[in-house]
Write an enzyme that holds these catalytic residues in place. Sequence first.
Site, PDB file in Angstrom:
ATOM      1  N   THR A  77      -8.417  42.160 120.335  1.00  0.00           N
ATOM      2  CA  THR A  77      -7.671  41.314 119.397  1.00  0.00           C
ATOM      3  C   THR A  77      -6.172  41.423 119.679  1.00  0.00           C
ATOM      4  O   THR A  77      -5.462  40.411 119.802  1.00  0.00           O
ATOM      5  CB  THR A  77      -7.955  41.729 117.941  1.00  0.00           C
ATOM      6  N   GLN A 184     -16.317  40.401 126.331  1.00  0.00           N
ATOM      7  CA  GLN A 184     -17.769  40.433 126.549  1.00  0.00           C
ATOM      8  C   GLN A 184     -18.119  40.432 128.027  1.00  0.00           C
ATOM      9  O   GLN A 184     -19.304  40.482 128.379  1.00  0.00           O
ATOM     10  CB  GLN A 184     -18.430  39.218 125.882  1.00  0.00           C
ATOM     11  N   HIS A 206     -14.753  49.332 123.006  1.00  0.00           N
ATOM     12  CA  HIS A 206     -15.950  49.512 122.172  1.00  0.00           C
ATOM     13  C   HIS A 206     -17.081  48.532 122.491  1.00  0.00           C
ATOM     14  O   HIS A 206     -18.153  48.614 121.896  1.00  0.00           O
ATOM     15  CB  HIS A 206     -15.593  49.483 120.675  1.00  0.00           C
ATOM     16  N   THR A 244       3.282  55.692 120.575  1.00  0.00           N
ATOM     17  CA  THR A 244       2.716  56.870 121.236  1.00  0.00           C
ATOM     18  C   THR A 244       1.333  56.557 121.766  1.00  0.00           C
ATOM     19  O   THR A 244       0.485  56.028 121.038  1.00  0.00           O
ATOM     20  CB  THR A 244       2.633  58.045 120.238  1.00  0.00           C
ATOM     21  N   CYS A 329     -24.177  34.017 105.675  1.00  0.00           N
ATOM     22  CA  CYS A 329     -24.629  34.855 104.563  1.00  0.00           C
ATOM     23  C   CYS A 329     -23.442  35.337 103.748  1.00  0.00           C
ATOM     24  O   CYS A 329     -22.317  35.403 104.225  1.00  0.00           O
ATOM     25  CB  CYS A 329     -25.376  36.064 105.076  1.00  0.00           C
TER      26      CYS A 329
HETATM   27  C1  LIG Z   1     -15.201  41.913 120.193  1.00  0.00           C
HETATM   28  C2  LIG Z   1     -14.402  40.780 120.681  1.00  0.00           C
HETATM   29  C3  LIG Z   1     -13.040  40.690 120.392  1.00  0.00           C
HETATM   30  C4  LIG Z   1     -12.327  41.684 119.519  1.00  0.00           C
HETATM   31  O1  LIG Z   1     -12.176  42.906 120.145  1.00  0.00           O
HETATM   32  P1  LIG Z   1     -11.569  44.145 119.362  1.00  0.00           P
HETATM   33  O2  LIG Z   1     -11.416  45.198 120.389  1.00  0.00           O
HETATM   34  O3  LIG Z   1     -12.579  44.491 118.321  1.00  0.00           O
HETATM   35  O4  LIG Z   1     -10.283  43.717 118.773  1.00  0.00           O
HETATM   36  C5  LIG Z   1     -12.342  39.638 120.919  1.00  0.00           C
HETATM   37  N1  LIG Z   1     -12.934  38.706 121.675  1.00  0.00           N
HETATM   38  C6  LIG Z   1     -14.238  38.764 121.966  1.00  0.00           C
HETATM   39  C7  LIG Z   1     -14.850  37.701 122.808  1.00  0.00           C
HETATM   40  C8  LIG Z   1     -15.026  39.789 121.464  1.00  0.00           C
HETATM   41  O5  LIG Z   1     -16.321  39.817 121.732  1.00  0.00           O
END
Ligand SMILES: *Cc1c(COP(=O)(O)O)cnc(C)c1O
Length: 496
Positions: A77, A184, A206, A244, A329
Site C-alpha cells: 500500500t 500478488q 506478507h 528508522t 457481506c
Molecule cells: C495485498 C495487496 C496490497 C496491499 O499490500 P499491503 O502490504 O498489505 O499494504 C496491494 N496490492 C495488491 C494487489 C495486494 O494483493
Amino acid sequence: MSTALPVYLDYAATTPVDARVAAVMAECLTPAGDFGNASSSHAFGRAAAARIERARAQVAALIGAAPHEIVFTSGATESNNLAILGAARANADRGRHLLSARTEHKAVLDPLKHLEKAGFDVTYLTPARNGVVTPAAVAAALRPDTQLVSLMGVNNETGVLQDLAGLGALCRERGVAFHSDCAQAAGKVALDMAVLPVDFLSFTAHKLYGPKGIGALYVRASARGLLEPVTFGGGQEQGLRPGTLATHQIAGFGAACELAGAALPAESSRLTQLREALWERLRALGEVHLNGAGAPRVPGILNVSFGGVEGESLVAGLAELAVSTGAACNSASAEASYVLRALGRDALLAASSLRFGLGRFTEAEHIELAAAAVAREVRRLRGMSPAAGLAAGAAEAGETATVSGEAGGPGKETWVRFRLFTEGDTVKDARVQAFGCPHTLDVAGWLCQQLRGRSRTALLPGAPRDWALARSVPAEKLGRLLVIEDALRACLLHWP
Ligand SMILES: *Cc1c(COP(=O)(O)O)cnc(C)c1O
C-alpha cells in the site's frame, strides 16, 4: 491424518510467516540480537546495517534488481502511494494525466482518486472480459500529457497475469513512466527487472511468507529522478522513505524472498496441479463460471462464480473453509466485487464468487475437503431455491398445496415462494423455498412454523420489523425481509 479446521485457503489475503523466517526475525530483537539502529555508527548500528544490506540483496535478487534499487516501505500500500503520488507530483509540469485500470487494488485506486481531487486527470481502463489489459488498449488511451501508467502484475481477486513486458515496452517507447503493483506476483511468478521494462514495482512480505508491515518499492536507477518523497524525516532509503529501518522486519523479508525464489519453480507446478484439481471438482457442479478464464493466471488463485446460489448464504454455510468472497457481506449497500463487475459479471454472479488462495502449506487433502464442502453447500442452496421447481416438495406425501404465493424472482437478489396447505380458512402446514441471504432463509423458514394454525384473516404473524427482532436481523438488513412479506401477501391474493 485429520485436518485442522477451518482450512486456510486465503493465501492471497495474507500468508503465515514461514518458521525459518520467524527464526531470522527473532535474531534482531532482543539484547543478544542485532537490535541496533542502522543509522548509528557504533557496533550495534553497524551490525543492524549489515543485516539490512544482506536482506536488501536478498529482496533485490528475487526480482533481478540491484540492491540500491530497493526502497523499504511498510508494505505494498505504501509502495503504491509512494510510486503514484511521488511520480505524479515530481512530474506534474510534464503532464497531469495518468492511466490505470478499474480492476486495480484499492491501494492503487485510492491514491489515484486523491490525485484527481488535486487536479490530475486519470483514465481507468476496463479490461477485456478475461481480465487482461492489452498494450493496444493502453496505446489507444495514452495522451501527450500522460506521465504515468500504473497496472498490476497479477490481480488479487482473479489471479490474472498482465503482460508486463508488452505494457512496459509500450510505455518506454512513448516515454511514459510505468509502475506495477506486484504484491500478488512477487515470489509467485518470475520477475526479472534486468529485462522487464518496469520503472517502479511494489511488493510486500506478507504475501510471500514474510511478516506484515514490511514491503518494498523497486525504483529503477534510471527512473530515480522521476520520483519525489511523500514523507520527510531522517533521510533513510535515499530520502524516499525516511524513518528508522525495522531491522527484524527487513531481515524477515529478505529471508522470505530468498526462500520464495528457491521454491518458486516447484511450487508453481505443485500449486497449478492443486488448483486444477479443485477446478475440476467444482466445474462438475454445473453452472460454474471461472473468473479470468482464458487469461494467463497465477498458480495459487482460483476464482469461481456459482450460478443459482446467493453469495452470502454460500459463504455462511462454509464455516470449515477460510476463503474470500465477492459478496458484500456485513454491509447494507456495498456492491459485490468491483473487479468481477468490471469483467462483465452480473451482480449476482459477482456476489456468488469464491476466491480460493492456495499456498505453501496447502495439501491435496485440503483441496478435497474444500471441494466437498462447496459441493454440499451449492447443492443444498440450489435445492432450497424456488428455481429448483416444485417437484421435490410436491412429491412428498402426495401433498398439493392449496395456496401459493411468491415474490422476487429469477435474477433478483431475493426470491421467495410460500406454499400453504389449508383447510377452510386455516393453515395446516406451510413450506417455503427461498433464494437469498442467510437472514432471508432463516426468517422464511421460521415463519413457516409461525404460519401453522393461523387463519386467512390474520395470516401475517406481525411485520418484518417484528421478525427481525425475533430472529436478530440487523436493522440495516431489514429491507431484505420485505420480499418475504410480499410473498405472504401474494398467498392471500391467491387464496381461493
Ligand atoms: C495485498 C495487496 C496490497 C496491499 O499490500 P499491503 O502490504 O498489505 O499494504 C496491494 N496490492 C495488491 C494487489 C495486494 O494483493
